[in-house]
Write a protein that holds these residues in place. Structure first.
Motif, PDB file in Angstrom:
ATOM      1  N   PHE A  17       0.839  -1.192   0.000  1.00  0.00           N
ATOM      2  CA  PHE A  17       0.000   0.000   0.000  1.00  0.00           C
ATOM      3  C   PHE A  17       0.873   1.240   0.000  1.00  0.00           C
ATOM      4  CE2 PHE A  17      -3.001  -2.665   2.782  1.00  0.00           C
ATOM      5  CZ  PHE A  17      -3.705  -3.131   1.685  1.00  0.00           C
ATOM      6  N   ILE A  18       0.516   2.214  -0.824  1.00  0.00           N
ATOM      7  CA  ILE A  18       0.920   3.604  -0.635  1.00  0.00           C
ATOM      8  C   ILE A  18      -0.381   4.355  -0.428  1.00  0.00           C
ATOM      9  CG2 ILE A  18       1.862   5.648  -1.738  1.00  0.00           C
ATOM     10  CD1 ILE A  18       3.952   3.852  -3.047  1.00  0.00           C
ATOM     11  N   THR A  19      -0.528   4.974   0.736  1.00  0.00           N
ATOM     12  CA  THR A  19      -1.871   5.353   1.173  1.00  0.00           C
ATOM     13  C   THR A  19      -1.839   6.450   2.218  1.00  0.00           C
ATOM     14  OG1 THR A  19      -3.882   4.431   2.202  1.00  0.00           O
ATOM     15  CG2 THR A  19      -1.783   3.544   2.958  1.00  0.00           C
ATOM     16  N   VAL A  20      -2.853   7.298   2.219  1.00  0.00           N
ATOM     17  CA  VAL A  20      -3.137   8.080   3.421  1.00  0.00           C
ATOM     18  C   VAL A  20      -3.689   7.109   4.447  1.00  0.00           C
ATOM     19  CG1 VAL A  20      -4.597   9.861   4.442  1.00  0.00           C
ATOM     20  CG2 VAL A  20      -3.522  10.250   2.225  1.00  0.00           C
ATOM     21  N   TYR A  21      -3.127   7.155   5.645  1.00  0.00           N
ATOM     22  CA  TYR A  21      -3.429   6.149   6.660  1.00  0.00           C
ATOM     23  C   TYR A  21      -3.611   6.841   8.011  1.00  0.00           C
ATOM     24  CZ  TYR A  21      -2.439   2.324   9.978  1.00  0.00           C
ATOM     25  OH  TYR A  21      -2.505   1.426  11.002  1.00  0.00           O
ATOM     26  N   GLY A  22      -4.668   6.488   8.715  1.00  0.00           N
ATOM     27  CA  GLY A  22      -4.867   7.102  10.020  1.00  0.00           C
ATOM     28  C   GLY A  22      -5.976   6.424  10.803  1.00  0.00           C
ATOM     29  N   TRP A  23      -6.334   7.066  11.914  1.00  0.00           N
ATOM     30  CA  TRP A  23      -7.297   6.495  12.862  1.00  0.00           C
ATOM     31  C   TRP A  23      -8.286   7.558  13.326  1.00  0.00           C
ATOM     32  CZ3 TRP A  23      -7.230   1.350  14.478  1.00  0.00           C
ATOM     33  CH2 TRP A  23      -6.098   0.617  14.122  1.00  0.00           C
ATOM     34  N   GLY A  24      -9.485   7.101  13.637  1.00  0.00           N
ATOM     35  CA  GLY A  24     -10.461   7.882  14.374  1.00  0.00           C
ATOM     36  C   GLY A  24     -10.921   7.083  15.578  1.00  0.00           C
TER      37      GLY A  24
ATOM     38  N   LEU B 131     -14.045   2.859  16.755  1.00  0.00           N
ATOM     39  CA  LEU B 131     -12.634   2.925  16.399  1.00  0.00           C
ATOM     40  C   LEU B 131     -12.509   2.579  14.920  1.00  0.00           C
ATOM     41  CD1 LEU B 131      -9.644   3.182  17.361  1.00  0.00           C
ATOM     42  CD2 LEU B 131      -9.717   0.727  17.834  1.00  0.00           C
ATOM     43  N   VAL B 132     -11.884   3.454  14.147  1.00  0.00           N
ATOM     44  CA  VAL B 132     -11.792   3.251  12.699  1.00  0.00           C
ATOM     45  C   VAL B 132     -10.359   3.459  12.233  1.00  0.00           C
ATOM     46  CG1 VAL B 132     -12.472   4.138  10.433  1.00  0.00           C
ATOM     47  CG2 VAL B 132     -14.189   3.862  12.242  1.00  0.00           C
ATOM     48  N   GLU B 133      -9.869   2.497  11.476  1.00  0.00           N
ATOM     49  CA  GLU B 133      -8.588   2.587  10.774  1.00  0.00           C
ATOM     50  C   GLU B 133      -8.924   2.867   9.304  1.00  0.00           C
ATOM     51  OE1 GLU B 133      -4.609  -0.214  10.672  1.00  0.00           O
ATOM     52  OE2 GLU B 133      -6.556  -1.179  10.327  1.00  0.00           O
ATOM     53  N   TYR B 134      -8.390   3.954   8.745  1.00  0.00           N
ATOM     54  CA  TYR B 134      -8.815   4.312   7.389  1.00  0.00           C
ATOM     55  C   TYR B 134      -7.636   4.384   6.417  1.00  0.00           C
ATOM     56  CZ  TYR B 134      -7.509   9.096   8.831  1.00  0.00           C
ATOM     57  OH  TYR B 134      -6.839  10.203   9.303  1.00  0.00           O
ATOM     58  N   TYR B 135      -7.962   4.090   5.156  1.00  0.00           N
ATOM     59  CA  TYR B 135      -6.994   4.071   4.067  1.00  0.00           C
ATOM     60  C   TYR B 135      -7.562   4.818   2.864  1.00  0.00           C
ATOM     61  CZ  TYR B 135      -4.599   0.091   6.346  1.00  0.00           C
ATOM     62  OH  TYR B 135      -3.925  -0.727   7.221  1.00  0.00           O
ATOM     63  N   ILE B 136      -6.779   5.722   2.298  1.00  0.00           N
ATOM     64  CA  ILE B 136      -7.078   6.301   0.984  1.00  0.00           C
ATOM     65  C   ILE B 136      -5.961   5.840   0.069  1.00  0.00           C
ATOM     66  CG2 ILE B 136      -7.536   8.380  -0.353  1.00  0.00           C
ATOM     67  CD1 ILE B 136      -8.307   9.774   2.258  1.00  0.00           C
ATOM     68  N   LEU B 137      -6.202   4.720  -0.615  1.00  0.00           N
ATOM     69  CA  LEU B 137      -5.161   4.092  -1.411  1.00  0.00           C
ATOM     70  C   LEU B 137      -4.791   4.945  -2.620  1.00  0.00           C
ATOM     71  CD1 LEU B 137      -6.402   0.378  -1.478  1.00  0.00           C
ATOM     72  CD2 LEU B 137      -4.737   1.413   0.066  1.00  0.00           C
ATOM     73  N   GLN B 138      -3.497   4.959  -2.941  1.00  0.00           N
ATOM     74  CA  GLN B 138      -3.002   5.584  -4.156  1.00  0.00           C
ATOM     75  C   GLN B 138      -2.318   4.554  -5.062  1.00  0.00           C
ATOM     76  OE1 GLN B 138      -3.602   9.344  -4.452  1.00  0.00           O
ATOM     77  NE2 GLN B 138      -5.024   8.240  -3.107  1.00  0.00           N
ATOM     78  N   ARG B 139      -1.605   3.633  -4.429  1.00  0.00           N
ATOM     79  CA  ARG B 139      -0.983   2.517  -5.148  1.00  0.00           C
ATOM     80  C   ARG B 139      -1.090   1.275  -4.267  1.00  0.00           C
ATOM     81  NH1 ARG B 139       2.259   3.577  -9.407  1.00  0.00           N
ATOM     82  NH2 ARG B 139       3.596   1.785  -8.979  1.00  0.00           N
ATOM     83  N   TRP B 140      -1.183   0.099  -4.887  1.00  0.00           N
ATOM     84  CA  TRP B 140      -1.324  -1.140  -4.122  1.00  0.00           C
ATOM     85  C   TRP B 140      -0.956  -2.323  -5.007  1.00  0.00           C
ATOM     86  CZ3 TRP B 140      -5.216   1.701  -6.145  1.00  0.00           C
ATOM     87  CH2 TRP B 140      -6.076   1.076  -7.065  1.00  0.00           C
ATOM     88  N   THR B 141      -0.765  -3.466  -4.356  1.00  0.00           N
ATOM     89  CA  THR B 141      -0.581  -4.724  -5.072  1.00  0.00           C
ATOM     90  C   THR B 141      -1.785  -5.607  -4.788  1.00  0.00           C
ATOM     91  OG1 THR B 141       0.567  -5.823  -3.240  1.00  0.00           O
ATOM     92  CG2 THR B 141       1.926  -4.534  -4.768  1.00  0.00           C
TER      93      THR B 141
ATOM     94  N   GLU C  19       3.278   0.654   3.224  1.00  0.00           N
ATOM     95  CA  GLU C  19       3.097  -0.590   3.968  1.00  0.00           C
ATOM     96  C   GLU C  19       3.533  -1.772   3.110  1.00  0.00           C
ATOM     97  OE1 GLU C  19      -0.122  -3.150   6.623  1.00  0.00           O
ATOM     98  OE2 GLU C  19      -0.629  -1.123   5.926  1.00  0.00           O
ATOM     99  N   VAL C  20       4.317  -2.654   3.712  1.00  0.00           N
ATOM    100  CA  VAL C  20       4.688  -3.910   3.055  1.00  0.00           C
ATOM    101  C   VAL C  20       4.450  -5.038   4.043  1.00  0.00           C
ATOM    102  CG1 VAL C  20       6.380  -2.897   1.482  1.00  0.00           C
ATOM    103  CG2 VAL C  20       7.128  -3.670   3.723  1.00  0.00           C
ATOM    104  N   PHE C  21       3.975  -6.165   3.557  1.00  0.00           N
ATOM    105  CA  PHE C  21       3.856  -7.334   4.406  1.00  0.00           C
ATOM    106  C   PHE C  21       4.282  -8.571   3.645  1.00  0.00           C
ATOM    107  CE2 PHE C  21      -0.332  -8.018   2.501  1.00  0.00           C
ATOM    108  CZ  PHE C  21      -0.837  -6.731   2.394  1.00  0.00           C
TER     109      PHE C  21
END
Length: 277
Positions: free
Chosen positions: A131-138, A151-161, A257-259
């Protein structure tokens, strides 16, 4: 999607001087003459690790580090393997990783989310980050803890596999246009997983373009458009400036992010607050 080190452990590592290495030597080939001025730094007393600040090019190689580089907050986390994050005070950064069975997420941004923030960024290289992403929490600590919406984990993806595809496991919300890009929203559920507030059950909100965006172009992400699209999908975003969670405040970063990366790689770019251009 990461596991968290307790703040007492992080504070001990900070005190022992094991978290970071700094250098005035230029570590990346990135360059830009766009001036930067980020949101003012607020003194944070609850989370000791966040109070450290670096005023020169900084390279992180350890497993866990947080703080500020210039006016930017950063997070750098991995549960094994070998990954480094190099940052400059103007928002330029480079993530390098080696292949292996581990998870990494990190990058620069802000120690709190802002509905009206316009995130400017440019990515110059990407060797296959998941992921290349805006990443954050509320986080809304006034809501019942058994309600995943607290509780929210959010992603605004720009690039991904294709290693993780939210549209395959998520609930579809809507399709919308923001700054000329068509996104689709999805919601997924994480049950009893590590979070900024210990082990919790929480939602993930996603905005995903039709295809990964090309490298080498300056772009702007209008965060308010995504908040509205999630709300239109029936998914409210909790408080993004909340210091009541047990492990982290509700930060917002441009993350790599890489996993379980199959090979060595790198991703590099720059982030800024586009409202201040």
């Amino acid at each position: 999607m990461k596991r968290y080190l307790t703040k007492n452990m992080v504070a001990l590592l900070v005190a022992c001087g094991t978290l970071v290495s700094c250098s005035s030597e230029q570590k990346t080939s990135l360059s830009s003459d766009k001036s930067i001025s980020s949101s003012p730094i607020i003194k944070i007393e609850k989370f000791v690790a966040y109070t450290q600040k670096f005023n020169d090019t900084t390279t992180l190689k350890q497993n866990h580090a947080t703080g500020h580089i210039g006016d930017f907050f950063f997070t750098h986390w991995k549960d094994g393997g070998s990954t480094s994050l190099t940052m400059k005070t103007n928002g330029e950064f480079n993530v390098s990783w080696q292949g292996g069975g581990y998870n990494y997420v990190g990058g620069p941004g802000w120690h709190y989310g802002d509905k009206n923030r316009v995130i400017g960024y440019r990515f110059d290289t990407d060797s296959g980050a998941n992921f290349i992403t805006v990443y954050g929490w509320g986080y809304d600590n006034t809501m019942p803890a058994d309600d995943p919406a607290h509780l929210v984990e959010y992603y605004i993806l720009q690039r991904w596999t294709d290693a993780y595809e939210p549209s395959q496991n998520g609930t579809f919300g809507k399709t919308f246009i923001s700054n000329g890009i068509e996104y689709s929203t999805y919601r997924t559920l994480r049950e009893e997983k590590p979070s900024i507030n210990s082990t919790s059950t929480f939602y993930q909100y996603w905005s995903k373009p039709k295809q990964p965006l090309p490298l080498g172009k300056e772009r702007q992400i209008i965060f308010a458009d995504h908040v509205k699209a999630w709300a239109d999908s029936g998914w409210a975003l909790p408080n993004m400036n909340n210091f009541n969670a047990s492990d982290d405040p509700t930060y917002q970063v441009m993350a790599v992010e890489v996993f379980n990366p199959p090979a060595d790689g790198t991703a590099s770019g720059r982030v800024w607050d586009a409202r201040l251009d």
